[in-house]
Design an enzyme around this catalytic site. Structure first.
Site: not given
Ligand code: NAD
Length: 275
Positions: A45, A50, A75, A108
């Site tokens: 994704d 990004y 997106k 998005h």
């Molecule tokens: P997430 O909830 O996936 O959390 C990621 C963070 O959690 C990492 O940076 C790390 O600090 C921690 N983490 C990851 N794995 C872990 C583990 N096993 N143990 C402990 N800590 C851990 O947060 P995200 O990146 O905001 O969301 C995931 C994806 O969703 C994004 O990369 C993106 O692709 C998507 N996203 C989309 C939108 C949108 O508006 N459509 C907004 C935000 C994110």
């Protein structure tokens, strides 16, 4: 890998667990995507905003994984909404990714005050008809925005990618999507790794199953039927986050996780965010 597929409303199959690349710099995306593919992820994704579609594309190309085994989402960025600008933005994304098609293209954000999502969606319908996106969907759309698309355009979106984690479980939006055969995809499924993963209730459930809090949260999402796209750049966590298919939560665990809901958002409110 053991990742199950969900079938979208147009018949396309999507891995229920994928890899998110938000906040991964372009020059680190190639390695992160490669590590995810090596760990068994097949769904990635990304998004134009990004700034890492090129690095993501390099990681895909270098992996040698066959295109038809991959599921790539990108997106439309907010500034490119509108019919002609969405068509142009899509071409740019494909070029940066180095792909001939994407599996899923999302608007998005709805940007209600900007009021261009209907025109953007008409461009998406053309892209879909041309086979350059195998499925088209939404991100951060609320029921009123979706209703408007359903009444003014032809193609029902396959998915709505929304902020969703135990603190913001989004029960109403999930039910609305389900009624319209729109899949629900959780962004920030781990609550961005901030407070959520330190919760003592989660720690207790994790210990009981010999898994980590992150794995418990991802299992909760999968049991709800959500598509999830956890992000990490740490190889051990990338592996940990896809190793969630060898245990089951019981009803007591699910009730404890349900009690974590606060309704507090980490990201923007789709009703008021206008880019
Ligand atoms: P997430 O909830 O996936 O959390 C990621 C963070 O959690 C990492 O940076 C790390 O600090 C921690 N983490 C990851 N794995 C872990 C583990 N096993 N143990 C402990 N800590 C851990 O947060 P995200 O990146 O905001 O969301 C995931 C994806 O969703 C994004 O990369 C993106 O692709 C998507 N996203 C989309 C939108 C949108 O508006 N459509 C907004 C935000 C994110």
């Amino acid at each position: 890998s053991n990742v199950p597929f969900i079938t979208l409303n147009n018949g396309v199959r999507m891995p229920q667990l994928g890899f998110g690349v938000w906040q991964i710099p372009d020059d680190e995306a190639q390695v992160a995507v490669r590590n995810a593919l090596d760990a068994g992820y097949r769904s990635i994704d990304t998004a134009a905003i990004y700034g890492n579609e090129e690095g993501t594309g390099k990681g895909l190309a270098a992996s040698g994984v066959a295109r038809d085994e991959l599921f790539i989402t990108t997106k439309l960025q907010n500034g490119d909404q509108g019919y002609d600008s969405a068509l142009r933005a899509f071409d740019t994304s494909l070029t940066k990714l180095g792909l001939e098609y994407v599996d899923l293209y999302l608007i998005h954000w709805p940007l209600p005050a900007v009021d261009k999502y209907v025109d953007s969606w008409k461009a998406f319908e053309k892209i879909y008809a041309e086979g350059r996106a195998k499925a088209i969907g939404l991100s951060n759309f609320h029921p009123a925005h979706i209703q408007r698309l359903l009444s003014e355009t032809s193609i029902v979106p396959v998915i709505d990618q929304i902020e969703l984690h135990p603190q913001l479980p989004q029960a109403e939006l999930r039910a609305f999507n389900a009624r319209h055969e729109i899949a629900t995809e959780a962004w920030s499924p781990l609550g961005q790794g901030k407070g959520l993963l330190e919760d003592p209730k989660l720690a207790a459930i994790a210990e009981k199953h010999g898994k980590s809090p992150a794995q418990v949260v991802l299992r909760w999402h999968l049991d709800l039927g959500n598509v999830v796209i956890p992000k990490s750049v740490t190889p051990s966590r990338i592996k940990e986050n896809i190793d969630v298919f060898d245990f089951q939560l019981d009803s007591e665990d699910l009730a404890a996780i349900d009690s974590l809901g606060t309704g507090v958002r980490l990201g923007f409110d789709p009703e008021t965010f206008n880019g």
